[in-house]
Design an enzyme around this catalytic site. Structure first.
Site, mmCIF file in Angstrom:
data_model
loop_
_atom_site.group_PDB
_atom_site.id
_atom_site.type_symbol
_atom_site.label_atom_id
_atom_site.label_comp_id
_atom_site.label_asym_id
_atom_site.label_seq_id
_atom_site.Cartn_x
_atom_site.Cartn_y
_atom_site.Cartn_z
ATOM 1 N N LEU A 25 17.482 -97.137 53.425
ATOM 2 C CA LEU A 25 17.131 -95.854 52.922
ATOM 3 C C LEU A 25 16.748 -94.979 54.013
ATOM 4 O O LEU A 25 15.976 -95.466 55.051
ATOM 5 C CB LEU A 25 16.050 -95.953 52.062
ATOM 6 C CG LEU A 25 16.281 -96.627 50.740
ATOM 7 C CD1 LEU A 25 15.130 -96.842 49.673
ATOM 8 C CD2 LEU A 25 17.581 -95.943 50.043
ATOM 9 N N GLU A 32 8.524 -92.348 44.815
ATOM 10 C CA GLU A 32 9.819 -92.308 44.268
ATOM 11 C C GLU A 32 10.211 -93.861 43.995
ATOM 12 O O GLU A 32 10.998 -94.059 43.297
ATOM 13 C CB GLU A 32 10.749 -91.544 45.298
ATOM 14 C CG GLU A 32 11.916 -90.860 45.064
ATOM 15 C CD GLU A 32 12.951 -91.731 44.434
ATOM 16 O OE1 GLU A 32 13.613 -91.562 43.368
ATOM 17 O OE2 GLU A 32 13.241 -92.872 45.275
HETATM 18 N N1 FOL Z 1 17.236 -94.810 43.510
HETATM 19 C C1 FOL Z 1 16.316 -93.987 43.671
HETATM 20 N N2 FOL Z 1 15.800 -93.015 42.947
HETATM 21 N N3 FOL Z 1 15.451 -94.106 44.683
HETATM 22 C C2 FOL Z 1 15.749 -95.414 45.520
HETATM 23 O O1 FOL Z 1 15.075 -95.360 46.542
HETATM 24 C C3 FOL Z 1 17.028 -96.195 45.069
HETATM 25 N N4 FOL Z 1 17.332 -97.138 46.145
HETATM 26 C C4 FOL Z 1 18.465 -97.915 45.712
HETATM 27 C C5 FOL Z 1 19.151 -97.523 44.631
HETATM 28 N N5 FOL Z 1 18.785 -96.671 43.741
HETATM 29 C C6 FOL Z 1 17.817 -96.065 43.995
HETATM 30 C C7 FOL Z 1 18.790 -99.237 46.533
HETATM 31 N N6 FOL Z 1 17.541 -99.411 47.634
HETATM 32 C C8 FOL Z 1 14.450 -101.486 46.504
HETATM 33 C C9 FOL Z 1 14.388 -101.393 48.031
HETATM 34 C C10 FOL Z 1 15.690 -100.584 48.045
HETATM 35 C C11 FOL Z 1 16.686 -100.042 47.280
HETATM 36 C C12 FOL Z 1 16.265 -100.454 46.136
HETATM 37 C C13 FOL Z 1 15.078 -100.987 45.555
HETATM 38 C C14 FOL Z 1 13.164 -102.195 46.269
HETATM 39 O O2 FOL Z 1 12.364 -102.936 47.026
HETATM 40 N N7 FOL Z 1 12.588 -102.202 44.992
HETATM 41 C C15 FOL Z 1 11.104 -102.644 44.549
HETATM 42 C C16 FOL Z 1 10.318 -101.721 44.640
HETATM 43 C C17 FOL Z 1 9.090 -102.486 45.335
HETATM 44 C C18 FOL Z 1 7.905 -101.239 45.549
HETATM 45 O O3 FOL Z 1 7.195 -101.002 44.680
HETATM 46 O O4 FOL Z 1 7.895 -100.838 46.579
HETATM 47 C C19 FOL Z 1 11.500 -102.900 42.932
HETATM 48 O O5 FOL Z 1 10.665 -103.825 42.336
HETATM 49 O O6 FOL Z 1 12.287 -102.157 42.171
#
Ligand code: FOL
Length: 215
Positions: A25, A32
């Site tokens: 990203l 967000e």
């Molecule tokens: N959609 C939106 N609105 N924002 C984004 O950042 C996003 N990112 C992706 C796809 N759609 C999106 C793909 N990239 C994580 C990291 C990268 C990613 C998607 C998810 C991730 O680590 N998610 C964790 C969050 C942990 C935290 O709280 O920081 C999760 O549990 O979803």
């Protein structure tokens, strides 16, 4: 069976539709990301405990191989969600619980029971990346009929990966259908909790939008 299951794409994009840089990203926006996690997990109350503990009720996140690899290992697989990874070559997810690999989105969809009462509670999210957003938005018929778009208004981040400009093109494969931006009320109703429309984090301004493909 794939026609009965609607998929919601969720994506954050700049005004130039930039979504990625160097395999990740372009920004770090914890608030967000919290929104992403909450929406895709499908937690409907404000409690911190997951509301969908039964694996049959869990939401599904579908992603491409590069997006899978872009998620920090400590957050992978995304918890309390069924993780489906799309890869033509097939990838080794044997070490990851709650994770399976498929060669296409349609083959991933056919693995999801669509008639059981349990699965009707769960939602399907396409979480990227650009290749899967493009193919799913432009396929005939489109696999995605709803987009949760976080529009990053400013600043303009440098990006090397972009989202298909789905909102402006009335493509023939959509038939008579057009993309419509819903009201914020309609979005809150679908999401299930009281999300604010406009946000600012560390000088970055963004807003949460919902788009639907309608007749
Ligand atoms: N959609 C939106 N609105 N924002 C984004 O950042 C996003 N990112 C992706 C796809 N759609 C999106 C793909 N990239 C994580 C990291 C990268 C990613 C998607 C998810 C991730 O680590 N998610 C964790 C969050 C942990 C935290 O709280 O920081 C999760 O549990 O979803």
């Amino acid at each position: 069976t794939q026609g009965r299951q609607s998929i919601t794409a969720i994506v954050a994009a700049t005004t130039s539709n930039g979504i990625g840089l160097n395999g990740g990203l372009p920004w770090r926006l914890p608030g967000e990301m919290k929104y992403f996690a909450r929406v895709t997990t499908g937690e409907s109350s404000s409690s911190s405990s997951p509301s969908k503990v039964n694996p049959d009720d869990q939401n599904v996140v579908i992603m491409g191989r590069k997006t899978w690899e872009s998620i920090p290992s400590k957050f992978r697989p995304l918890k309390d969600r069924k993780n489906l990874v799309i890869s033509r070559q097939g990838i080794d997810v044997s070490g990851s619980v709650n994770t399976s690999s498929y060669s296409s989105v349609t083959s991933a969809l056919s693995s999801i029971p669509s008639s059981s009462s349990a699965s009707s509670l769960s939602r399907l999210f396409l979480i990227g990346g650009s290749q899967l957003y493009t193919s799913s938005l432009t396929s005939d018929p489109p696999l995605v009929d709803r987009v949760l778009l976080t529009r990053i208004i400013e600043p303009e981040f440098q990006c090397d990966t972009f989202l298909e400009d789905f909102t402006s093109h009335a493509s023939p494969q959509n038939g008579n259908k057009v993309w419509r931006k819903t009201s914020h009320e309609e979005m809150k109703e679908w999401v299930g909790w009281d999300v604010d429309e406009k946000h600012e984090e560390k000088g970055t301004k963004y807003k949460f939008e919902m788009w639907v493909l309608n007749d």
